[in-house]
Design an enzyme around this catalytic site. Structure first.
Site, short mmCIF file in Angstrom:
data_model
loop_
_atom_site.label_atom_id
_atom_site.label_comp_id
_atom_site.label_asym_id
_atom_site.label_seq_id
_atom_site.Cartn_x
_atom_site.Cartn_y
_atom_site.Cartn_z
N TYR A 1 67.14 -13.56 22.13
CA TYR A 1 67.12 -12.44 23.07
C TYR A 1 67.43 -12.99 24.45
O TYR A 1 66.85 -14.00 24.87
CB TYR A 1 65.75 -11.78 23.06
CG TYR A 1 65.57 -10.66 24.07
CD1 TYR A 1 64.75 -10.82 25.19
CD2 TYR A 1 66.22 -9.45 23.91
CE1 TYR A 1 64.58 -9.81 26.11
CE2 TYR A 1 66.06 -8.42 24.84
CZ TYR A 1 65.24 -8.61 25.93
OH TYR A 1 65.08 -7.60 26.86
N ASP B 1 70.13 -20.58 27.86
CA ASP B 1 69.22 -19.59 28.41
C ASP B 1 67.80 -20.15 28.36
O ASP B 1 67.15 -20.13 27.31
CB ASP B 1 69.31 -18.28 27.60
CG ASP B 1 68.35 -17.22 28.13
OD1 ASP B 1 68.35 -16.10 27.58
OD2 ASP B 1 67.60 -17.52 29.09
N LYS C 1 60.88 -16.30 34.67
CA LYS C 1 59.47 -16.44 34.29
C LYS C 1 58.70 -17.46 35.16
O LYS C 1 58.34 -17.15 36.30
CB LYS C 1 59.37 -16.76 32.79
CG LYS C 1 59.89 -15.61 31.91
CD LYS C 1 59.79 -15.90 30.45
CE LYS C 1 60.52 -14.89 29.60
NZ LYS C 1 59.73 -13.68 29.32
P1 KE4 Z 1 63.69 -10.39 31.78
O1 KE4 Z 1 64.86 -9.50 32.12
O2 KE4 Z 1 62.69 -9.70 30.85
O3 KE4 Z 1 63.03 -11.01 33.01
O4 KE4 Z 1 64.25 -11.67 30.98
C1 KE4 Z 1 65.02 -11.45 29.82
C2 KE4 Z 1 64.99 -12.70 28.95
C3 KE4 Z 1 66.09 -13.53 28.95
N1 KE4 Z 1 66.12 -14.65 28.20
C4 KE4 Z 1 65.05 -15.01 27.45
C5 KE4 Z 1 65.11 -16.26 26.63
C6 KE4 Z 1 63.88 -14.20 27.42
O5 KE4 Z 1 62.82 -14.57 26.66
C7 KE4 Z 1 63.84 -13.03 28.19
C8 KE4 Z 1 62.63 -12.09 28.20
N2 KE4 Z 1 61.59 -12.39 27.27
C9 KE4 Z 1 60.78 -11.29 26.82
C10 KE4 Z 1 59.65 -11.82 25.93
N3 KE4 Z 1 60.07 -12.46 24.79
C11 KE4 Z 1 60.21 -10.50 27.96
C12 KE4 Z 1 59.07 -9.58 27.57
C13 KE4 Z 1 59.52 -8.17 27.60
O6 KE4 Z 1 60.68 -7.86 27.22
O7 KE4 Z 1 58.67 -7.33 28.00
#
Ligand code: KE4
Length: 427
Positions: A143, A238, A266
């Site tokens: 993701y 990523d 994060k």
């Molecule tokens: P954000 O747009 O949520 O800040 O980041 C997206 C993203 C991009 N790349 C990786 C590897 C990520 O894990 C994420 C976001 N992770 C999820 C949890 N697995 C965020 C939690 C959520 O979607 O509420």
């Protein structure tokens, strides 16, 4: 009697889709009423009914030094007292850029944004602008945020909902994304053999945390690096989740693989909206206002978010920080594995740095297919039983967990004891 959590959830659902501002928070995968948190301190969070939990979600990764670390809170307060945002450059943005480039030598230049989605979306656009190519490769179960071209067989919330591709993504856009199997070096070699010179970028979680925790195989990483170099494709690692979590230099430092671009988020925001992408100078110089690839953001480099991130990045560089955190996380996964074995439960666990994965399968999964074969219902049952014991795990069988430097040996022992009690009564 309706609890405060239930009341809040009932009311929120009237105005907010699913009652949440991000789908995975809705507990749709594990069932039950999502927790509304009111306070966090160190390794602990309290829900709307004042129940205390040992927190292994850490806001999905950012809270590596624990909730409300006094130095982070003070830095935020001090920055806020000077200004909440200017839409203009500040010295703090230079400070964090220098810090990031010092910690991560692959970062020759870096641009701040406000979310991981923005970081990955822009990295893809940059790779396409730099190569004048359109096709990208991602891997099933990974993701990378919710931009159109990346919501194709995504992990995390999208996987949790069993809808690997999102509606609303035009087929024309999804068609430009090739989805391969994670850890399948042969599949990657085959794709490059077929259309390597059309590939703008490969984007990958170098340690996958959105289909639960899956570690990369050496040949998979090596193939990715050599094929991108051979075909002039951009390798985007990523590290939004794995960055500063696997270790100070993230997964790419741990495994020794050189990216062309890295995305971060994060931990580098300390819980506030700060993320980034960066890497090779020749690629980054294609970005506006220098080059023709456009990207912008009203809140990019926000001084309050940067203050939280900068302070967190200083704290993680303390001597022995990662050694202790890695050991504590390993202690927990080994302890959970032992108590499950004692009670004859088909369970496995693993950790890398301060990230961990728990699986209701006899062996640790190494692929998306193996993760999907694990017993999701058993996880959901375990999740709720651990909640009852005051332990908050990620509300999905398809997420990694996190330990913070605020967690103690006693917290780890209490977590293992809770699992032991649950497994003892496991029919
Ligand atoms: P954000 O747009 O949520 O800040 O980041 C997206 C993203 C991009 N790349 C990786 C590897 C990520 O894990 C994420 C976001 N992770 C999820 C949890 N697995 C965020 C939690 C959520 O979607 O509420």
């Amino acid at each position: 009697m309706t609890t405060h959590n239930e009341q809040l959830f009932n009311d929120s659902q009237k105005l907010i889709p699913g009652g949440v501002n991000s789908p995975v928070r809705a507990f749709r995968s594990v069932g039950g009423t999502p927790l509304f948190f009111k306070r966090g301190k160190g390794a602990y969070v309290w829900d709307a009914d004042d129940k205390k939990y040992i927190d292994y979600v850490n806001s999905w990764g950012p809270m590596i030094v624990g909730h409300c670390h006094p130095e982070v809170v003070k830095a935020v307060q001090d920055a806020a007292a000077e200004g909440l945002g200017f839409g203009a450059p500040t010295a703090a943005e230079l400070d964090i850029a220098q810090m990031l480039c010092k910690i991560l030598p692959s970062l020759e230049m870096v641009r701040l944004v406000s979310s991981g989605t923005e970081a990955t979306m822009t990295a893809i656009r940059l790779a396409r602008g730099f190569t004048s190519r359109s096709r990208i490769i991602k891997f099933e179960g990974c993701y990378h945020g919710h931009s159109d071209g990346l919501l194709v067989k995504a992990g995390s919330g999208a996987l949790t909902f069993g809808q690997p591709s999102s509606s609303g993504v035009p087929t024309e856009i999804a068609a430009l994304t090739t989805v391969l199997d994670y850890n399948d070096a042969a599949g990657l070699e085959k794709a490059f053999a077929e259309y390597g010179d059309e590939i703008a970028a490969v984007i990958v979680e170098p340690v996958a945390g959105n289909m639960n925790l899956i570690l990369p195989k050496r040949d998979f990483l090596d193939a990715m690096r050599s094929l991108c170099t051979k075909h002039g494709s951009v390798l985007i690692l990523d590290e939004v989740m794995s960055g500063f979590r696997v270790g100070l230099q993230g997964a790419h430092g741990h495994f020794g693989i050189k990216p062309d671009l890295i995305t971060l988020g994060k931990v580098m925001g300390g819980g506030l909206p700060a993320a980034a992408f960066g890497g090779r100078r020749d690629i980054m110089q294609c970005l506006a206002p220098l080059g023709a690839v456009y990207q912008a953001g009203t809140l990019s480099g926000n001084p309050v978010a940067v203050a939280a991130g900068l302070t967190t990045l200083k704290l993680v560089q303390a001597p022995g920080f990662y050694e202790r955190l890695t050991q504590l996380t390993k202690q927990m996964t080994e302890g959970l594995t032992q108590v499950a074995k004692k009670h004859g439960i088909a369970f496995s666990a693993q950790s890398i740095g301060s990230m961990f994965g728990l699986y209701f399968s006899a062996n640790v999964p190494t692929s998306y297919a193996e993760v999907m074969a694990a017993d999701k219902e058993a996880f959901n049952r375990f999740f709720h039983a651990m909640l009852d014991e005051g332990v908050y795990l990620a509300p999905s069988a398809f997420e990694a967990g996190f330990v913070s430097s605020a967690h103690t040996e006693a917290d780890i022992a209490a977590t293992i004891a809770a699992a032991d009690k649950i497994f003892a009564g496991w029919k």
